[in-house]
Enzyme design. Structure first.
Site, PDB file in Angstrom:
ATOM      1  N   SER A 165       0.895  -1.380  -0.015  1.00  0.00           N
ATOM      2  CA  SER A 165       0.079   0.048  -0.214  1.00  0.00           C
ATOM      3  C   SER A 165       0.907   1.280   0.008  1.00  0.00           C
ATOM      4  CB  SER A 165      -0.931   0.118   0.910  1.00  0.00           C
ATOM      5  OG  SER A 165      -1.821   1.030   1.144  1.00  0.00           O
TER       6      SER A 165
ATOM      7  N   HIS B  60      -7.462  -5.304  -0.750  1.00  0.00           N
ATOM      8  CA  HIS B  60      -6.143  -4.437  -0.264  1.00  0.00           C
ATOM      9  C   HIS B  60      -5.492  -5.029   0.887  1.00  0.00           C
ATOM     10  CE1 HIS B  60      -3.809  -0.829  -0.847  1.00  0.00           C
ATOM     11  NE2 HIS B  60      -3.959  -0.826   0.475  1.00  0.00           N
TER      12      HIS B  60
END
Length: 475
Positions: free
Chosen positions: A158, A367
């Protein structure tokens, strides 16, 4: 409803009495039979962050260094929250690598400064710009100095990928210190995000609200979270709150997560960052949606931009400057990821100077699946080990072959076999020729010696004289 869930949890963490008490990473590591060493690393601008080093006391590391860097509002805990055979940090240690876990400024392991306290507003005046400019270079220099290595492998998740992309395109010298960059859920462009949190922040102009009210910290880790989250997330009746809180940030696929892990994750995540950092993300989404320029520095406003950047608008991190020749790049993205969406990852690939070594797309991954997923070892970590092993072999090979992300190609083996075969064939032909020549010369010598001498007695006399002359010569 999902936004409301995240808001409820955020309010709980903001308004707590009694200060912050954190879950210790050391406890997680000790429970899995490993050890951790905490190193305090000071950045050029004075922030003091903890870098955790994982150690296997029964098997000392024999392979090169690897730096793992977490995502937004996360911490080093994310790499060691699951069982030993499922967490990437543990897996790399058991493979013999020297493993270091970085912590970005503002999280629970990086809340110190040489001159500022966390109660000082100036402490919180940072975004991932500073993490790219100061934190990553400081961590990398520390690790290389501690290990004596000339380069390391960087694995980011991320915002951990955002920081490294920004660092590499703005600091060319850093590329000499990184041999392989593995980007899990890479976030560079966010024009197609489905994150409710980011879209709401952009619409509400959170960056302006943060500036006006002087908000400092965003979703800190607190003792209330440690007490509350296991109860909320373990209950069938209230588990939806935890799932919604994760989903609102970056998407969520419940099929890729063990339900028992939900309470563990929310006990450690979120771990805090600056409100200004979140404002930076909102700026990127609102200001230049869908355009190349949305991978930009923080926007301070025209007046301060002129002072800091020498121009009215914030400059851009140009992905076209990524050092593909020096740093090998591997990407992993997911179909359920609301932050690193597939269209934005594809745009990143198009803007790179050349294609990455590999681009893995896992349709069922959200994610967080890349660090918390129940199948991450099979889908992500095993391929990562292969890339690292290939890279290390290639780096010491006299053939100076390029890293392709796959085992040595068939064409390489074919050329090698043909070369060896031709060499052996030539050697065989020469051997046959030399042996044939030797035998022919030997037959000629034998034929010469077998011819009768016309003066046998004289020849014998001469040979006797030669012998006498030989033995009578001085030594």
């Amino acid at each position: 409803m999902r936004v409301l869930s995240f808001f409820i949890l955020s309010v709980i963490t903001f308004f707590v009495i009694g200060g912050d008490v954190y879950e210790n990473l050391r406890d997680l590591v000790d429970s899995n039979g490993l050890q951790v060493v905490e190193h305090e690393v000071t950045t050029m601008d004075g922030y003091i962050c903890t870098v955790h080093q994982l150690i296997n006391p029964k098997s000392p590391a024999t392979k090169g260094p690897i730096l793992l860097q977490h995502g937004v509002a996360d911490s080093a805990d994310t790499w060691v929250m699951d069982k030993r055979e499922k967490s990437l940090g543990y897996i790399l240690v058991d493979e013999g690598y020297q493993v270091y876990l970085g912590n970005s400024r503002g999280n629970k392991y990086c809340k110190k400064h040489k001159t500022l306290s966390t109660s000082d507003h100036r402490f919180w005046e940072f975004t991932w710009d500073a993490m790219a400019k100061y934190d990553q270079p400081a961590f990398i220099d520390f690790i290389l100095g501690a290990t004596g290595s000339s380069s390391l492998v960087y694995i980011g998740h991320s915002q951990g990928t955002t920081q490294m992309f920004a660092a590499l395109v703005s600091n060319p010298e850093l590329s000499k210190k990184i041999s392989l960059f593995i980007a899990l859920a890479p976030v560079v462009y966010i024009g197609n995000t489905s994150s409710d949190l980011l879209k709401s922040a952009a619409k509400l102009e959170v960056d302006k609200i943060v500036t006006f009210f002087g908000v400092d910290e965003f979703v800190p880790s607190t003792k209330t979270m440690r007490w509350l989250m296991p109860k909320v997330c373990d209950s069938v009746l209230t588990r939806w709150i935890c799932e919604s809180a994760i989903s609102v940030l970056a998407g969520y696929n419940p099929d890729e997560l063990e339900k028992s892990q939900l309470s563990v994750i929310t006990r450690h995540f979120p771990s805090g960052t600056s409100a200004e950092n979140m404002a930076h993300w909102a700026q990127m989404l609102r200001g230049t949606r869908g355009q190349r320029t949305d991978f930009t520095y923080f926007n301070f406003g025209e007046k301060e931009n002129l002072q800091k950047y020498g121009q009215k608008t914030p400059p851009t991190y140009d992905v076209r400057l990524f050092p593909m020749n020096e740093v090998k790049l591997v990407l992993f993205s997911g179909g359920y990821d609301g932050l690193a969406t597939r269209p934005d990852v594809e745009r990143l690939i198009r803007d790179l100077p050349s294609p990455p070594v590999a681009d893995h797309y896992i349709k069922s991954y959200d994610h967080g699946s890349f660090v918390w997923g129940k199948n991450a070892r099979r889908d992500v970590y095993e391929p990562i080990l292969n890339y690292i092993n290939i890279h290390q072999i290639k780096s010491v090979s006299s053939l100076n072959a390029k890293l392709t992300g796959e085992p040595v190609s068939r064409s390489f083996y074919l050329v090698l076999v043909l070369t060896c075969g031709i060499t052996l064939f030539i050697a065989l032909i020469l051997s046959v020729f030399l042996v044939s020549k030797y035998r022919k010369q030997k037959r000629n010598n034998e034929d010469y010696l077998s011819v009768p001498s016309p003066n046998k007695n004289m020849n014998e006399f001469e040979r006797d004289e030669d012998v006498k002359s030989y033995h009578s010569s001085p030594v």
